[in-house]
Design an enzyme around this catalytic site. Structure first.
Site, PDB file in Angstrom:
ATOM      1  N   GLU A 228       0.846  -1.184   0.000  1.00 55.27           N
ATOM      2  CA  GLU A 228       0.000   0.000   0.000  1.00 55.27           C
ATOM      3  C   GLU A 228       0.886   1.240   0.000  1.00 55.27           C
ATOM      4  OE1 GLU A 228      -3.760   2.080   2.332  1.00 55.27           O
ATOM      5  OE2 GLU A 228      -2.905   0.259   3.142  1.00 55.27           O
TER       6      GLU A 228
ATOM      7  N   GLU B 258      -5.501  -2.424  12.783  1.00 60.76           N
ATOM      8  CA  GLU B 258      -5.192  -3.276  11.626  1.00 60.76           C
ATOM      9  C   GLU B 258      -6.151  -4.459  11.563  1.00 60.76           C
ATOM     10  OE1 GLU B 258      -3.308  -1.872   9.568  1.00 60.76           O
ATOM     11  OE2 GLU B 258      -2.589  -0.378  10.996  1.00 60.76           O
TER      12      GLU B 258
ATOM     13  N   HIS C  76      -9.505  -3.466  10.132  1.00 67.51           N
ATOM     14  CA  HIS C  76      -9.473  -3.286   8.679  1.00 67.51           C
ATOM     15  C   HIS C  76      -9.966  -4.525   7.933  1.00 67.51           C
ATOM     16  CE1 HIS C  76      -8.040   0.583   7.489  1.00 67.51           C
ATOM     17  NE2 HIS C  76      -6.892   0.518   8.120  1.00 67.51           N
TER      18      HIS C  76
ATOM     19  N   GLU D 183      -9.729   4.413   6.223  1.00 73.19           N
ATOM     20  CA  GLU D 183      -8.875   4.842   7.321  1.00 73.19           C
ATOM     21  C   GLU D 183      -9.612   5.663   8.368  1.00 73.19           C
ATOM     22  OE1 GLU D 183      -6.257   3.507   7.915  1.00 73.19           O
ATOM     23  OE2 GLU D 183      -5.538   2.715   5.994  1.00 73.19           O
TER      24      GLU D 183
END
Length: 863
Positions: A123, A300, A303, A322
């Site tokens: 990313e 994380e 996500h 985000e």
């Protein structure tokens, strides 16, 4: 694929081709890794179009379609990729072979080597450095990955998804095959190979499935990963309970690496972390480290649904994953610790990082409209302000409709690449509300300023509150529209009684709100809980703020009242210094803070936050014509006056014995935070408290205590700072993460020799320009935390940063560009400082080989 043209949201169009399946085969070698990528593609749309692939820095060995090798006339290499010429079949198999040099990949993007281990960071656009590909988030495919490597050096071979086979090969090699059953964009691809210690555990999901968990760390570090594992399991349970989200693979792996550009990366089933956010024990990690590990591990993991299962259509939608996930991790931390304290910390972070961004040349909307390098938009605006937008949405809709909207989003958008419009539409439908006005928050930059006026009618017992909003111009947006702003308003009597509390909405440039049955002129609060990311001018007197500080039922308002009083006194002192006038009269802040200390037993963490007075960075934001030297002096004078008034109480806190059995729970951490705040305030008294600070260092038994004492010694100007540093270095010089703290505490110390110190640190044998953590510990800490030295009138601080950026840029462009954000407020200073800053920035822009990352930030900063 032009190197110079910006990418624009308005130019988005769906990809000409989609990819259904990807098979990757890696033959790992530090200097000559061979990658075979086999993809099945299908046309997306009508008419013959060429296949345009992204690719950078990878050596192209061969390219074939349906098994037939392509000759040079069948494709065209271009800057940033290649184009396979039309016509092409409606469906076909594309096979590309590339060769990589991971050991020399200092950009830490794509496949690279860290500490002898292979790992990836894809990313936002790192996958294109591994193979030529449709490197865009709206191309989602299922991946199978075969990894082959030397067995002795790489006993562990990891990729996304579930392990389907593996074993030994001839010639001392080993292989593993991983398959991810869920479609994902290539930025979520991950690979890791090397030797690790493994902390293994398991988690039983709400449906009864057993998930294997593993954290992979450097040999000898396994025991320091227990808190990260505990955080992971609590996050998995919390996401089930709060959002109904269950984990979907058989395994969940975390890998900690020393060389990493970010905090962590949410690759599907294989999260890769900066080791600073995995490894912890009381002796080597501070309470702040524990909080960060807990939050980032959760972030994380969360996500998996808000980012992986539902991803972004394009990078302009970055805050969709985000901002939403930051909101989720903030809520998780609030539930794990103290909700009021967590909210105050979130607001402090937003104001310190995002408000300056919104007020400077780097301002951009939560959803930007164009970029040169998307790496430069992983910003506080996208993350922290993006989270505030989600919080406002929940405030506007209420908890029940917000939950219905989230449930609909997960149900409707699962497995898709989505937009902000897709997200908001779910809430509009679930709540039957028109959210068109709210969408403006995503497209308009800047922090709205609210100006408050009021009138009280004693005869009618009525109070009218008038609120006017105005958002200053930002780059590319000279004219602003009124925003939709939720307000949580409280009215207090002079004796502290609550007279009224209401949830209101400001939906126009100016609006009045009337309160009936108010039996005396009230003291208003508009932003209880910080209900919107705005600034406010309310015209309250110091006496009214003291009432808020003592009596308001909202902890944020109590904290905010004290911070505002301190800031106003500091700014008044700075103004008096400039005019050579008398200092402002005391306003009772010391006594109010003393009362907070008296009730610290009920919430030590809150008292610690109250005692931490506004930083120089905040004063610079609020001053009309900021003079760093004068503001620093005014701040120290204010701190000294308060510390002198509270000296006995502060020393008692500083000298209180530590707990016998060290605990990392929130209550114990709050007590340590209060002791650290006391030491920080005592440092302002200089030589008279030197022995107290030294004794705190000498008695320290945990990293939180060592760092609190070191920071205080550094701020106090004490000569014993160097003695403490020498002892600390001798004890911890073999621990890289602890040595990052040793570098940072010196870079942050506001001492007269600050610049000489950072120059010496830069030349230190343990300084490594290739390691982002070490570079940030010196350059970022100096430029963002030691503003007195960074903004030195002779420009030496600016030259130091531009020099180190110039060196780092050739190795790691993303790191260099992030360091440059320290220049964002340069136009607010006097002409002399502006001239020095401009020369430093223009010097960088004149470098022929300056990276696109750094060049974009320099150009935007110069304006």
């Amino acid at each position: 694929m032009s190197e110079a043209a910006p990418v624009r949201l308005a130019d988005y169009r769906p990809p000409d081709y989609l990819i259904d399946e990807v098979s990757l085969a890696f033959e790992l070698d530090p200097h000559a890794t061979l990658v075979r990528a086999r993809s099945t593609l299908r046309r997306n749309g009508q008419g013959p179009r060429p296949l345009v692939l992204d690719g950078e820095r990878a050596e192209l060995v061969s390219i074939a379609i349906d098994g037939a090798l392509l000759g040079p006339d069948a494709y065209e290499k271009r800057p940033g990729g290649l184009m396979v010429k039309a016509p092409l079949p409606d469906r076909f198999t594309l096979e590309i072979v590339t060769r990589l040099d991971p050991a020399n990949n200092t950009a830490l993007e794509g496949l690279y080597v860290s500490g002898g281990r292979f790992c990836t960071q894809c990313e936002a656009e790192g996958f294109r450095t591994i193979t030529y590909f449709l490197d865009r988030p709206d191309v989602m495919a299922r991946y199978e990955v075969r990894i082959e490597a030397e067995k002795a050096a790489n006993p562990t071979l990891l990729a996304n998804g579930n392990l389907v086979e593996g074993g030994d090969l001839p010639n001392g090699r080993r292989y593993a095959v991983w398959r991810d059953p869920f479609p994902k964009p290539c930025y979520l691809f991950a690979l890791v190979a090397g030797e690790f210690d493994i902390l293994a555990d398991s988690f039983t999901t709400m449906s009864g499935r057993v998930v294997r968990l593993a954290i992979h760390v450097d040999p000898g570090e396994r025991e320091r990963a227990h808190f990260a594992m505990d955080s992971l399991k609590r996050a998995m349970r919390w996401d089930e309970e709060k959002f109904g989200r269950e984990y979907d693979l058989d395994v969940f792996n975390i890998v900690a690496v020393r060389d990493f550009n970010f905090g962590a990366m949410e690759n599907k089933g294989l999260n890769i972390f900066n080791s600073a956010y995995v490894l912890a024990d009381p002796e080597t990690a501070t309470d702040a480290d524990y909080e960060a590990i807990e939050a980032i591990v959760a972030h994380e993991y969360f996500h998996n649904w808000t980012g992986n299962r539902i991803t972004c259509r394009d990078w302009f939608q970055l805050s969709l994953k985000e901002g939403l996930t930051v909101f989720r991790d903030q809520e998780f931390s609030a539930d794990q610790r103290s909700r009021p304290v967590q909210r105050i910390k979130d607001v402090k972070r937003l104001r310190a990082r995002q408000f300056p961004e919104d007020a400077g040349p780097l301002a951009h909307p939560v959803r930007p409209s164009n970029y040169m390098k998307i790496d430069n938009f992983y910003t506080a605006t996208v993350y922290e302000k993006g989270a505030e937008l989600i919080r406002m949405l929940k405030t506007l809709l209420g908890a029940d409709d917000f939950k219905r909207g989230m449930d609909l989003y997960f149900e409707r958008r699962d497995g898709t690449a989505s937009t902000v419009e897709d997200f908001i539409a779910c809430f509009a439908e679930a709540s039957s509300r028109d959210l068109t006005h709210f969408m403006q928050w995503y497209g308009q930059a800047g922090a709205p300023m609210l100006e408050i006026t009021s009138a009280y009618d004693a005869a009618a017992k009525a109070y009218e509150l008038a609120v006017r909003q105005h958002t200053p111009a930002t780059p590319g947006q000279p004219t602003k529209e009124p925003m939709l702003i939720p307000l949580r308003v409280g009215l207090l009597a002079k004796d502290g009684r609550q007279l009224s509390e209401r949830a209101l909405v400001l939906d126009s440039a100016q609006k009045s709100f009337r309160f009936e049955g108010i039996d005396e002129k009230p003291i208003p609060t508009l932003l209880r809980g910080f209900s919107a990311p705005v600034k406010i001018s309310d015209g309250l007197t110091p006496e009214e703020r003291l009432v808020q500080m003592a009596h308001d039922s909202d902890p944020f308002t109590r904290w905010e009242a004290g911070q505002t009083l301190a800031r106003q006194e500091m700014l008044a002192r700075a103004d008096a210094l400039m005019r050579q006038g008398a200092p402002p009269a005391p306003i009772g802040l010391a006594e109010a803070l003393g009362r907070e200390l008296d009730r610290a037993a009920t919430d030590a963490a809150f008292a610690a936050l109250a005692l931490r007075l506004p930083e120089l960075s905040e004063l610079i934001q609020y001053a009309e014509a900021p003079d760093p030297d004068g503001l620093f002096q005014a701040r120290e004078e204010t701190r000294r006056a308060i510390a002198g008034a509270l000296k006995d109480k502060l020393i008692a806190i500083a000298e209180a014995p530590a707990e016998k059995d060290y605990s990392i729970d929130a209550g114990a951490a709050g007590k340590r935070a209060l002791k650290a705040a006391a030491l920080d305030l005592l440092a302002s008294l200089g030589p008279e408290t030197e022995q107290v600070l030294w004794s705190a260092f000498d008695r320290a038994r945990a990293m939180t205590e060592w760092m609190a004492a070191l920071n205080a010694l550094g701020a106090s100007g004490s000569a014993r700072f160097d003695d403490a540093l020498a002892r600390f270095y001798e004890k911890w010089r073999h621990r890289p993460l602890v040595m990052d703290k040793w570098f940072a505490v010196q870079a942050a110390a506001p001492r007269r020799d600050a610049l000489a110190r950072v120059e010496k640190l830069r030349a230190h044998p343990d300084f490594d320009l290739k390691n982002p953590n070490r570079v940030r510990s010196v350059a970022a800490t100096f430029s963002m935390s030691n503003l007195l030295a960074f903004h030195a009138a002779d420009g030496a601080g600016y030259r130091f940063l531009s020099d180190i950026v110039g060196e780092a840029d050739g190795l790691n462009p993303a790191l260099a560009a992030r360091l440059l954000t320290a220049f964002e407020s340069w136009k607010r200073f006097d002409s002399g400082r502006q001239a020095h800053a401009r020369r430093a920035l223009e010097g960088l822009s004149e470098r022929a080989n300056l990276s696109r990352n750094a060049r974009e930030v320099v150009a935007r900063t110069l304006g």
